[in-house]
Write a protein that holds these residues in place. Structure first.
Motif: not given
Length: 324
Positions: A49-73
């Motif tokens: 969406r053309d707004d910061r909130l959706n972009g922040a959610v996208h960033t949190a899910l992508c970056a946080g997901g990558a770091a969390a998956a690495a932590a689990l591994a």
């Protein structure tokens, strides 16, 4: 895992991954960063969406997901030093791009040295996002030197810093943040608001690596005094808080004039000069920049191992050791 063993696992794994990148460059098939990019793009299609909130959610899910998956591994292999070393080596190899950076820069330099300007222009987009069509030899050489400087921090040193601080999650998290910034963090109409969070997070994540890169370029370059002077005087003139120190330090270390007019996809920018008193770069300066980048990368590996040792012993991001 006891602190000394954790320290050794990271040290062996990071060194092995660094050597794999040095010997082979990026994995040619099944690159984890490419897989992450595809997943981030698929999520973007759902969230944009053309707004910061959706972009922040996208960033949190992508970056946080990558770091969390690495932590689990990392947690899954913590009882096996061999698997821990293998995981750390694979993660380090996957996130580093120093050898591929050097190869691309060298290929463009070779084309310029042979007088094949068309080939150099065709190759430049493999290294950076500038419009090469109206660049002469000097313009391409400057683009390559600046890209080598900036990507020394982004493709190698920054990842090693966060690996030293946080282990495999730090390696994966930094590369995820940096990749997201390349995908959505630019100032195009589509991403000006949606990519805002990714761009700001990348600025924050890249801050320590950029300063370490500038310091190591100053210390290991052929002209330390010039590098320090140019870094202190010119870094703040650059529009990027992280590219500024790195490019200014490289400009002084190599005694080259960087900055000036450039074009990205038809958009022209006029950037202040870094090292205005020095000469403009030429084709022969590309190998000099690559050699400096390789020295910085090797020193950054040493710094990463020192950070990991401090962390494992409770000095960085860990619990204090019990009194003896």
């Amino acid at each position: 895992m006891p602190a000394p063993r954790a320290e050794r696992v990271y040290a062996y794994g990071a060194a092995l991954g660094f050597l794999c990148d040095l010997a082979a460059g990026d994995p040619r098939r099944g690159h984890p960063v490419a897989a992450f990019g595809r997943a981030a793009l698929a999520l973007e299609r759902r969230l944009w969406r053309d707004d910061r909130l959706n972009g922040a959610v996208h960033t949190a899910l992508c970056a946080g997901g990558a770091a969390a998956a690495a932590a689990l591994a990392e947690r899954a292999v913590r009882r096996s030093p061999v698997l821990g070393v293998a995981l750390t080596a694979a993660a380090t190899w996957s996130v580093l791009g120093g050898t591929s950076l050097a190869r691309e820069a060298a290929a463009i330099g070779a084309a310029l040295e042979s007088g094949d300007l068309a080939a150099a222009r065709a190759r430049l987009p493999h290294l950076c996002g500038r419009d090469p069509q109206h660049l002469d030899e000097g313009g391409i050489a400057r683009a390559v030197v600046e890209s080598v400087a900036e990507n020394t921090s982004d493709a190698v040193v920054g990842a090693l810093v966060w690996g030293g601080l946080l282990g495999v999650p730090g390696l994966a998290g930094f590369r995820a943040v940096n990749t997201l910034d390349a995908m959505v963090g630019h100032r195009s109409p589509r991403y000006l608001r949606f990519g805002w969070a990714s761009a700001r997070l990348d600025d924050a994540a890249g801050y320590p690596g950029a300063r370490l890169t500038a310091a190591l370029a100053t210390a290991s370059g052929p002209h330390p005094a010039s590098a320090l002077r140019t870094w202190r005087r010119d870094a703040r003139r650059h529009p990027s808080p992280n590219a500024g120190p790195v490019e200014a330090a490289f400009a002084g270390a190599l005694r080259l004039r960087l900055g000036g007019t450039l074009a990205y996809a038809g958009r022209v920018e006029h950037r202040p000069l870094l090292g205005a008193e020095f000469r403009a770069p030429g084709a022969a300066d590309i190998p000099r920049a690559v050699r400096l980048s390789r020295r910085v990368n090797a020193l950054a590996l040493g710094a990463s191992l020192l950070l990991s040792a401090a962390r494992a012993r409770g000095g960085v991001s860990g619990r204090p050791r019990e009194a003896r």
